[in-house]
Design a protein around this motif. Structure first.
Motif, PDB file in Angstrom:
ATOM      1  N   ALA A 120       0.820  -1.206   0.000  1.00 21.60           N
ATOM      2  CA  ALA A 120       0.000   0.000   0.000  1.00 21.60           C
ATOM      3  C   ALA A 120       0.856   1.258   0.000  1.00 21.60           C
ATOM      4  CB  ALA A 120      -0.942  -0.004   1.198  1.00 21.60           C
ATOM      5  N   ASP A 121       2.108   1.137   0.421  1.00 26.57           N
ATOM      6  CA  ASP A 121       3.000   2.287   0.484  1.00 26.57           C
ATOM      7  C   ASP A 121       3.901   2.389  -0.742  1.00 26.57           C
ATOM      8  OD1 ASP A 121       2.004   2.933   2.984  1.00 26.57           O
ATOM      9  OD2 ASP A 121       3.444   1.604   3.991  1.00 26.57           O
ATOM     10  N   VAL A 122       3.616   1.611  -1.777  1.00 25.54           N
ATOM     11  CA  VAL A 122       4.454   1.565  -2.978  1.00 25.54           C
ATOM     12  C   VAL A 122       3.689   2.155  -4.151  1.00 25.54           C
ATOM     13  CG1 VAL A 122       5.699   0.073  -4.580  1.00 25.54           C
ATOM     14  CG2 VAL A 122       5.671  -0.449  -2.137  1.00 25.54           C
ATOM     15  N   ASP A 123       4.351   3.044  -4.914  1.00 21.44           N
ATOM     16  CA  ASP A 123       3.778   3.608  -6.140  1.00 21.44           C
ATOM     17  C   ASP A 123       4.503   3.025  -7.339  1.00 21.44           C
ATOM     18  OD1 ASP A 123       1.904   5.317  -4.929  1.00 21.44           O
ATOM     19  OD2 ASP A 123       3.489   6.767  -4.476  1.00 21.44           O
ATOM     20  N   VAL A 124       3.750   2.696  -8.375  1.00 21.17           N
ATOM     21  CA  VAL A 124       4.309   2.107  -9.591  1.00 21.17           C
ATOM     22  C   VAL A 124       3.810   2.889 -10.795  1.00 21.17           C
ATOM     23  CG1 VAL A 124       4.497   0.029 -11.004  1.00 21.17           C
ATOM     24  CG2 VAL A 124       4.364  -0.166  -8.509  1.00 21.17           C
TER      25      VAL A 124
END
Length: 681
Positions: free
Chosen positions: A17-21
């Protein structure tokens, strides 16, 4: 398919949830896939993958880790060169990577100076929050204080700066084409945007332009679209603005101004609305104050929110005496009248709850002093008188008339001569919801109303018990004679007022004439045509020269009432039920709407244009003074109004004399018929 090796010591990914792609296609022919993964510490994993048509597994060229703190807003690729990646950290470390010149790597390595085509520190001691590539020569980087336009070849040179004070909270960059750039800033209240447009790479032309909205701006995006109604089908670029009342507006990038904002006069979730000769008034679910649209001095339709009524809980609004007064009803069923020129003081007050405890659902005004209030079981007629000295209205007389109790709303309409009042009420039959009960009320010169006790009746057979019919579909009144045309399934009957008996129209050869179903059957020879039901009627005013009928199969017939008894079957344009037919009183144009989301314009039997909309249409009205067609439909259970500027299709007909109203507005510039004034998500 491809697997990205993210199990690196310096990459922290524990909670997805804390990762942006972000994934983008790059290269001249989109031959590569660029993937950026921002971990929990805002470090970036940059990987590039080759795309080959026959490879089941994508070969990876390299994977690099950028250890500086960054974000999705701090990288971009130029629109005209997607092989160059620009990325910055929040503390000002700036990199430009030529993706295709980086040597292939088989291991996950840290981004080094060897991999960077350009590296420098920009805007030192400032925290960066946004990066946008304008071109190969210019980059926009914002801090909490400014939007800075930098020379890419020399990042220490600031070409221009726009201040971001406390009134601004966001900004967007729109690349209109190769030569024009548009910067958009949004104010903190979100009710307007300021646009800065660059002409031919000359930053000195970044002059501000303010565009206001009636609701808060939530989202902005550039879209390329081909407008459905354009005959040439040219693609246009629009700025799409999402508002928080669940509507959108479009701004043509070639006409950046307040007047080019589409749609004009936006209505959203309509509770109710009324149309007078000069204006349209409406109450919405999303607003605390009514909305009025009226013709202004410059011959355009302008909208106005009546903020003076904001705290009054207005449920209904209409106009009286040719738009000189507002008549409003609040949630407590208290009626107020206000002068158009003084909204701070009411000049009439009337409590409807004292007169009736049943459900109130609508009201209408007539002439300069008649108001009819409609309840489920009765309606109240008020005649008012204005006293100049006291500057107030008083009730001159009132009438209360009962109607059959069916727990169903109804409509009231005067015939054109005002001698009769027609009540239409649904019978609420599940097997045939189109059937209505019609009752006639006579009206004298003082507007005193007397009921005709019997409903409109068609005696189909004097012998059979089922030969007496009192339920019909639609009706329409003639202008020159006290005659109603009334539809019963596929047949059109007439009623000579004050009689309540409906009769067939018999030709000289003693054959019944106006049978919509038989006319369609004669053309198509399909047996299903015999079960057609008429769903709409219209008469050409003021000549009464023909009646138009529309049916549930989408067919339309014109019945010519002058000369020989003839009819014309119009082309099959609509594919679903005809919901409304309207003749323009100034021309021979006929407008038809359907549940298939189309509106057709005829002259009178030749198809001129088809308007396609996003919701099924239930009703249309002509607002001829401003060359506007109003269309009503339901979307998500709420009524919505759409507006079409149809001046191009209301040219003068040689057979119809143009009245004075049309002459006054014959030079009004006509907007395109595709300018729909309601957009809904």
């Amino acid at each position: 398919s491809g697997r990205i090796p993210i199990k690196a010591v310096s990459l922290q990914i524990e909670n997805s949830a804390d990762v942006d792609v972000c994934v983008k296609a790059v290269g001249a022919n989109d031959d590569y896939i660029l993937c950026l993964i921002f971990d929990e510490n805002d470090h970036v994993l940059i990987s590039l993958w080759s795309l080959h048509e026959h490879d089941e597994i994508l070969p990876m060229r390299f994977t690099l880790i950028y250890h500086n703190k960054s974000s999705l807003n701090l990288f971009d690729l130029p629109a005209n060169n997607s092989e160059h990646l620009y990325i910055a950290s929040t503390d000002g470390d700036f990199r430009m990577l030529d993706l295709l010149k980086i040597k292939p790597k088989t291991k996950v390595l840290a981004l080094s100076t060897d991999d960077t085509a350009q590296q420098s520190n920009v805007l030192q001691n400032k925290q960066l929050d946004r990066l946008v590539c304008l071109s190969d020569d210019m980059i926009a980087i914002s801090t909490i204080e400014h939007i800075n336009f930098l020379d890419r070849k020399n990042l220490s040179v600031i070409l221009k700066r726009i201040d971001l004070n406390e009134t601004l909270f966001n900004w967007h960059m729109i690349n209109q084409d190769d030569n024009n750039k548009i910067v958009i800033t949004i104010d903190s209240s979100q009710t307007f945007i300021t646009m800065y447009r660059q002409e031919k790479n000359d930053l000195s032309t970044l002059n501000p332009m303010k565009i206001s909205f009636r609701s808060n701006v939530q989202y902005i995006q550039l879209i390329q679209t081909t407008t459905i109604m354009d005959n040439d089908e040219k693609k246009r670029a629009y700025i799409l603005i999402l508002l928080d009342d669940k509507t959108i507006q479009l701004l043509d990038t070639n006409k950046l101004s307040q007047t080019s904002l589409q749609p004009k006069g936006l209505f959203t979730r309509i509770k109710n609305y009324n149309i007078s000769n000069t204006c349209i008034s409406a109450c919405e679910y999303d607003l605390n104050c009514p909305l009025v649209m009226q013709s202004s001095n410059n011959r355009t339709l302008t909208s106005e929110l009546l903020y003076s009524f904001k705290n009054m809980n207005i449920e209904h609004i209409t106009m009286l005496n040719n738009g000189q007064y507002y008549v409003v009803v609040n949630s407590e069923y208290i009626v107020y009248i206000y002068s158009l020129h003084n909204l701070d003081r009411s000049i009439f007050e009337y409590n409807l709850k004292i007169k009736s405890q049943s459900k109130f659902f609508s009201f209408q005004t007539y002439d300069s002093n008649i108001i009819i209030f409609m309840f489920i079981d009765q309606f109240i007629v008020l005649q008012l008188k204005f006293y100049d000295i006291e500057n107030i209205f008083r009730v001159q007389w009132e009438q209360i008339l009962s109607i059959p109790i069916r727990d169903a709303e109804y409509s009231l309409e005067f015939t054109p001569t005002k001698r009769f009042l027609i009540l239409k009420q649904s019978l609420n039959l599940e097997d045939d919801p189109n059937l209505n009960d019609f009752r006639i009320f006579s009206c004298d010169s003082q507007f005193k109303i007397s009921p005709i006790t019997e409903p409109i009746t068609y005696i189909k057979s004097k012998i059979a018990s089922k030969g007496k019919i009192t339920a019909f579909m639609r009706y329409v009144s003639l202008y020159t004679r006290p005659v109603l045309w009334i539809a019963y399934h596929g047949t059109i009957l007439h009623v000579r007022l004050p009689s309540y008996l409906a009769e067939l129209e018999i030709r000289s050869d003693y054959h019944s004439w106006m049978r919509h179903s038989l006319a369609i059957y004669g053309k198509t020879t399909e047996k299903s045509s015999l079960s057609i039901t008429i769903t709409s009627l219209a008469v050409k005013l003021p000549s009464d020269s023909c009646v138009a009928s529309g049916a549930d199969d989408g067919s339309i017939i014109l019945w010519h009432l002058t000369g020989k008894c003839t009819h014309d079957v119009l082309d099959s344009i609509h594919m679903d039920t005809i919901t409304c037919l309207k003749f323009d009183i100034n021309t021979s144009r006929l407008f038809s709407s359907s549940l298939d989301r189309t509106i057709a314009i005829w002259s009178p039997i030749t198809l001129l244009h088809v308007l396609r909309v996003h919701i099924p249409i239930e009703r249309i009205d002509l607002f001829s003074i401003s060359n506007i067609l109003l269309a009503r439909g339901k979307f998500w259970g709420f009524a919505r109004l759409m507006m079409f500027y149809i001046g191009n299709y209301l040219q003068q007909s040689p057979s119809i004399q143009q009245n004075s109203t049309k002459k006054n507005f014959q030079n009004v510039p006509s907007a395109q018929a595709c300018d729909v004034a309601s957009w809904a998500l």
